[in-house]
Motif scaffolding. Structure first.
Motif, mmCIF file in Angstrom:
data_model
loop_
_atom_site.group_PDB
_atom_site.id
_atom_site.type_symbol
_atom_site.label_atom_id
_atom_site.label_comp_id
_atom_site.label_asym_id
_atom_site.label_seq_id
_atom_site.Cartn_x
_atom_site.Cartn_y
_atom_site.Cartn_z
ATOM 1 N N ASN A 6 0.816 -1.219 0.000
ATOM 2 C CA ASN A 6 0.000 0.000 0.000
ATOM 3 C C ASN A 6 0.844 1.260 0.000
ATOM 4 N N SER A 7 2.147 1.123 -0.087
ATOM 5 C CA SER A 7 3.057 2.266 -0.034
ATOM 6 C C SER A 7 3.701 2.498 -1.399
ATOM 7 N N VAL A 8 4.122 3.742 -1.643
ATOM 8 C CA VAL A 8 4.865 4.032 -2.869
ATOM 9 C C VAL A 8 6.333 3.658 -2.704
ATOM 10 N N LEU A 9 6.751 3.332 -1.494
ATOM 11 C CA LEU A 9 8.147 2.998 -1.216
ATOM 12 C C LEU A 9 8.368 1.491 -1.335
ATOM 13 N N ARG A 10 8.259 0.975 -2.536
ATOM 14 C CA ARG A 10 8.479 -0.447 -2.791
ATOM 15 C C ARG A 10 9.714 -0.592 -3.645
ATOM 16 N N PHE A 11 10.331 -1.765 -3.588
ATOM 17 C CA PHE A 11 11.513 -2.001 -4.403
ATOM 18 C C PHE A 11 11.587 -3.458 -4.792
ATOM 19 N N ALA A 12 12.426 -3.739 -5.770
ATOM 20 C CA ALA A 12 12.577 -5.103 -6.266
ATOM 21 C C ALA A 12 14.021 -5.336 -6.648
ATOM 22 N N PHE A 13 14.436 -6.572 -6.525
ATOM 23 C CA PHE A 13 15.732 -7.004 -7.028
ATOM 24 C C PHE A 13 15.445 -7.862 -8.249
ATOM 25 N N ILE A 14 16.030 -7.482 -9.361
ATOM 26 C CA ILE A 14 15.773 -8.204 -10.611
ATOM 27 C C ILE A 14 17.095 -8.725 -11.150
ATOM 28 N N GLU A 15 17.124 -10.020 -11.416
ATOM 29 C CA GLU A 15 18.326 -10.641 -11.976
ATOM 30 C C GLU A 15 18.073 -10.933 -13.451
ATOM 31 N N PHE A 16 18.939 -10.430 -14.303
ATOM 32 C CA PHE A 16 18.816 -10.638 -15.739
ATOM 33 C C PHE A 16 19.693 -11.802 -16.168
ATOM 34 N N THR A 17 19.342 -12.393 -17.287
ATOM 35 C CA THR A 17 20.125 -13.530 -17.780
ATOM 36 C C THR A 17 21.439 -13.086 -18.390
ATOM 37 N N ASP A 18 21.512 -11.813 -18.816
ATOM 38 C CA ASP A 18 22.769 -11.342 -19.387
ATOM 39 C C ASP A 18 22.971 -9.859 -19.079
ATOM 40 N N GLU A 19 24.183 -9.401 -19.312
ATOM 41 C CA GLU A 19 24.548 -8.020 -19.018
ATOM 42 C C GLU A 19 23.784 -7.027 -19.895
ATOM 43 N N GLU A 20 23.490 -7.435 -21.107
ATOM 44 C CA GLU A 20 22.767 -6.570 -22.041
ATOM 45 C C GLU A 20 21.384 -6.216 -21.490
ATOM 46 N N GLY A 21 20.693 -7.191 -20.931
ATOM 47 C CA GLY A 21 19.374 -6.942 -20.338
ATOM 48 C C GLY A 21 19.457 -5.997 -19.157
ATOM 49 N N ALA A 22 20.482 -6.158 -18.341
ATOM 50 C CA ALA A 22 20.676 -5.271 -17.186
ATOM 51 C C ALA A 22 20.943 -3.839 -17.645
ATOM 52 N N ARG A 23 21.763 -3.685 -18.681
ATOM 53 C CA ARG A 23 22.048 -2.342 -19.211
ATOM 54 C C ARG A 23 20.776 -1.695 -19.769
ATOM 55 N N ALA A 24 19.965 -2.494 -20.451
ATOM 56 C CA ALA A 24 18.712 -1.974 -21.005
ATOM 57 C C ALA A 24 17.776 -1.515 -19.880
ATOM 58 N N ALA A 25 17.758 -2.251 -18.781
ATOM 59 C CA ALA A 25 16.908 -1.881 -17.639
ATOM 60 C C ALA A 25 17.351 -0.554 -17.035
ATOM 61 N N LEU A 26 18.641 -0.307 -16.974
ATOM 62 C CA LEU A 26 19.146 0.962 -16.427
ATOM 63 C C LEU A 26 18.615 2.154 -17.215
ATOM 64 N N ASN A 27 18.382 1.947 -18.516
ATOM 65 C CA ASN A 27 17.850 3.020 -19.360
ATOM 66 C C ASN A 27 16.382 3.325 -19.076
ATOM 67 N N LEU A 28 15.716 2.463 -18.301
ATOM 68 C CA LEU A 28 14.302 2.669 -17.980
ATOM 69 C C LEU A 28 14.101 3.569 -16.759
ATOM 70 N N SER A 29 15.178 3.942 -16.106
ATOM 71 C CA SER A 29 15.061 4.808 -14.936
ATOM 72 C C SER A 29 14.334 6.096 -15.324
ATOM 73 N N GLY A 30 13.347 6.476 -14.522
ATOM 74 C CA GLY A 30 12.537 7.656 -14.814
ATOM 75 C C GLY A 30 11.238 7.340 -15.529
ATOM 76 N N THR A 31 11.107 6.134 -16.060
ATOM 77 C CA THR A 31 9.875 5.727 -16.729
ATOM 78 C C THR A 31 8.755 5.617 -15.700
ATOM 79 N N VAL A 32 7.578 6.130 -16.027
ATOM 80 C CA VAL A 32 6.439 6.065 -15.105
ATOM 81 C C VAL A 32 5.873 4.644 -15.125
ATOM 82 N N LEU A 33 5.772 4.076 -13.948
ATOM 83 C CA LEU A 33 5.185 2.747 -13.762
ATOM 84 C C LEU A 33 4.063 2.920 -12.753
#
Length: 134
Positions: A6-33
């Motif tokens: 019920n809080s906006v202060l939530r977080f997640a740990f996400i493990e990607f199968t490769d470094e490319e996926g992790a780099r792509a995720a970093l580019n999503l910072s600031g995206t409204v979810l």
């Protein structure tokens, strides 16, 4: 995912199968979810690779891990008996419980080992439930 649902202060740990996926995720910072922009940051502690000496070495150790949960943000006023009763009333019989904390931190943590792995799975649904005042 962690934190109060019920809080906006939530977080997640996400493990990607490769470094490319992790780099792509970093580019999503600031995206409204939902209604808020997400902050995507690199992990300071990798999920994998894990030092092999920390991994279970036998079937018994693997089975014990499947029956054990880690719980955080436990109110200092809550006793070990309170934590045990809380989980047993909702999830199933507790085999062993370690409640840890010190005078420097406002909250405590616990490792709860259940008799049955299904109880540990049920306990994962207790994230965000109030025990004491937290």
């Amino acid at each position: 995912m962690c934190g109060d649902p019920n809080s906006v202060l939530r977080f997640a740990f996400i493990e990607f199968t490769d470094e490319e996926g992790a780099r792509a995720a970093l580019n999503l910072s600031g995206t409204v979810l939902g209604y808020y922009p997400v902050r995507v940051l690199p992990s300071k502690t990798a999920i994998a690779p894990v030092n092999p000496t920390f991994l279970p070495r036998s079937d018994d150790e693997r089975e014990m891990c499947a029956r054990t949960i880690y719980c955080t943000n436990i109110d200092k006023k809550v006793s070990q008996a309170d934590v045990k009763l809380f989980f047993e009333s909702i999830c199933g019989e507790v085999y062993r419980l370690r409640l840890l904390g010190d005078y420097q931190h406002n909250t405590r943590i616990a490792f709860v080992e259940f008799v049955m792995a299904e109880s540990a799975t049920a306990a994962l649904n207790c994230s965000g439930v109030i025990l004491g005042s937290l």
